[in-house]
Design an enzyme around this catalytic site. Structure first.
Site, mmCIF file in Angstrom:
data_model
loop_
_atom_site.group_PDB
_atom_site.id
_atom_site.type_symbol
_atom_site.label_atom_id
_atom_site.label_comp_id
_atom_site.label_asym_id
_atom_site.label_seq_id
_atom_site.Cartn_x
_atom_site.Cartn_y
_atom_site.Cartn_z
ATOM 1 N N GLU A 170 49.835 39.761 32.936
ATOM 2 C CA GLU A 170 48.985 38.682 32.391
ATOM 3 C C GLU A 170 47.930 39.216 31.418
ATOM 4 O OE1 GLU A 170 45.472 37.242 34.102
ATOM 5 O OE2 GLU A 170 45.912 38.006 36.105
ATOM 6 N N LYS A 196 40.227 37.919 45.792
ATOM 7 C CA LYS A 196 38.857 38.356 46.082
ATOM 8 C C LYS A 196 38.185 37.423 47.066
ATOM 9 C CE LYS A 196 37.620 40.793 41.938
ATOM 10 N NZ LYS A 196 38.365 40.438 40.726
HETATM 11 N N1 PSU Z 1 40.863 36.951 40.073
HETATM 12 C C1 PSU Z 1 40.624 38.259 39.844
HETATM 13 N N2 PSU Z 1 40.731 38.743 38.581
HETATM 14 C C2 PSU Z 1 41.081 37.944 37.531
HETATM 15 C C3 PSU Z 1 41.361 36.567 37.793
HETATM 16 C C4 PSU Z 1 41.239 36.120 39.062
HETATM 17 O O1 PSU Z 1 40.326 38.972 40.775
HETATM 18 O O2 PSU Z 1 41.159 38.418 36.386
HETATM 19 C C5 PSU Z 1 41.818 35.674 36.670
HETATM 20 C C6 PSU Z 1 43.354 35.542 36.707
HETATM 21 O O3 PSU Z 1 43.831 35.420 35.390
HETATM 22 C C7 PSU Z 1 43.562 34.251 37.475
HETATM 23 C C8 PSU Z 1 42.391 33.427 36.972
HETATM 24 O O4 PSU Z 1 44.800 33.633 37.208
HETATM 25 O O5 PSU Z 1 41.307 34.354 36.887
HETATM 26 C C9 PSU Z 1 42.050 32.281 37.904
HETATM 27 O O6 PSU Z 1 41.074 31.490 37.312
HETATM 28 P P1 PSU Z 1 40.733 30.041 37.912
HETATM 29 O O7 PSU Z 1 40.128 30.329 39.260
HETATM 30 O O8 PSU Z 1 39.771 29.427 36.939
HETATM 31 O O9 PSU Z 1 42.046 29.317 38.006
#
Ligand code: PSU
Ligand code: MN
Length: 311
Positions: free
Chosen positions: A26, A161
């Site tokens: 990604e 996390k």
């Molecule tokens: N969690 C992490 N590192 C990240 C992300 C999430 O520990 O870089 C990024 C990933 O790309 C994940 C996105 O798909 O954040 C999720 O964002 P949201 O919670 O806004 O859907």
């Protein structure tokens, strides 16, 4: 199955046509997940790790309104340097970015969508999004989870996390039938830490077992992803208390500043980075490398299965 909006890099296309292993990666992790230049350096190291494991890397992003499966080192550096100025692109953002010819860094959700369009079954990342704390009220549930419920890609990650409510995240995945597999662990890992106190659905010991499960799931028509939860290597895991303290402070600050929606995850990640004086960055880099190595083994195992074309 090639889509009008999709550009597959020649090396990736050759591998897919010949049934050789490919691993998707990604790009939100590059632009929004780490600072420059470590983000671009890490993305290139992750690609090398995939190659060392015998698979072809396909880093995924949106550039100039085109879905890209396979980026050049120059593209990666561009996304790294632009950082958070690039749009964070999840499922709902794709139509506007494509119609307007814009750039986007893909989240787990949109990387899964583009992987599926390209025909890539295995994807490696750091951590997935999930149900945020307080999500039962705010309804802040990452689109990563709804994508896992519907799109056929195996996602190798280090869990999620604990900025999130991990218990609710696992409940959601259960409801939507997403298998959560622990790679050589019984416990769902919490990204910086190998432990969360929560169980995975199935412990798996080898990549070949996971490949068999992918095959079984999709040949039954059970659409959706699988989570392969690979704990951070022991040597890089962070002390639970340090990370807990940093997460509490980051959450309090987000609340005080009213940070919400798509800005919340990147805000929390950057805060934690600062509060742990870069130690979390080292941990983050190492766990992504480890996930890329496992994803390559999984892609090799899946490509080698006898019964094909279920994907
Ligand atoms: N969690 C992490 N590192 C990240 C992300 C999430 O520990 O870089 C990024 C990933 O790309 C994940 C996105 O798909 O954040 C999720 O964002 P949201 O919670 O806004 O859907
Ligand atoms: Mn959200």
């Amino acid at each position: 199955m090639i889509n009008h909006y999709l550009d597959i890099a020649p090396e990736v296309m050759d591998a897919l046509n010949e049934g050789r292993p490919v691993v998707a990666l990604e790009s939100t992790i590059i632009s929004h997940g780490m600072p420059y230049p470590q983000n671009a350096e890490t993305a290139l190291r992750v690609e090398q790790q995939v190659r060392a494991g015998g698979a072809v890397p396909a880093t995924i992003a949106i550039l100039g309104g085109r879905l890209k499966a396979g980026l050049s080192p120059r593209d990666i550096d561009y996304l790294g340097e632009k950082g958070a100025k690039v749009a964070k692109a999840s499922r709902r953002d794709l139509p506007a970015l494509l119609a307007r010819g814009m750039d986007g860094a893909t989240t787990v959700a949109s990387t899964m969508i583009i992987s599926r369009l390209a025909g890539i079954a295995v994807f490696a990342t750091g951590g997935i999004g999930g149900v945020h704390r307080g999500g039962a009220q705010t309804m802040d549930v990452s689109a990563d989870l709804t994508e896992l419920a519907r799109t056929n890609v195996a996602v190798v990650c280090a869990g999620a996390k604990s900025i999130l409510d991990l218990e609710l995240t696992l409940e959601y995945l259960e409801t939507y039938g997403v298998p959560v597999l622990g790679f050589q662990t019984d416990e769902f890992p919490a990204f910086y830490s190998r432990h969360s106190g929560l169980s995975v659905d199935f412990r798996v010991e080898a990549a070949s077992e996971i490949a068999e499960m992918m095959q079984a799931k999709w040949s039954l028509g059970l659409d959706g992803g699988l989570i392969v939860a690979n704990p951070i290597p022991e040597a890089y895991a962070m002390p639970a208390d340090d990370i807990k303290a940093a997460i509490s402070r980051a959450l309090a600050e987000a609340e005080a500043k009213g940070v919400k929606g798509k800005a919340l995850t990147p805000f929390l990640l950057a805060k934690i980075e600062g509060l742990t004086e870069g130690r979390s960055l080292q941990a983050n880099i190492q766990l992504v490398l480890s996930n890329a190595a496992l994803a390559a083994r999984l892609a090799v195992a899946f490509a080698g299965l006898q019964v094909k074309r279920v994907f």
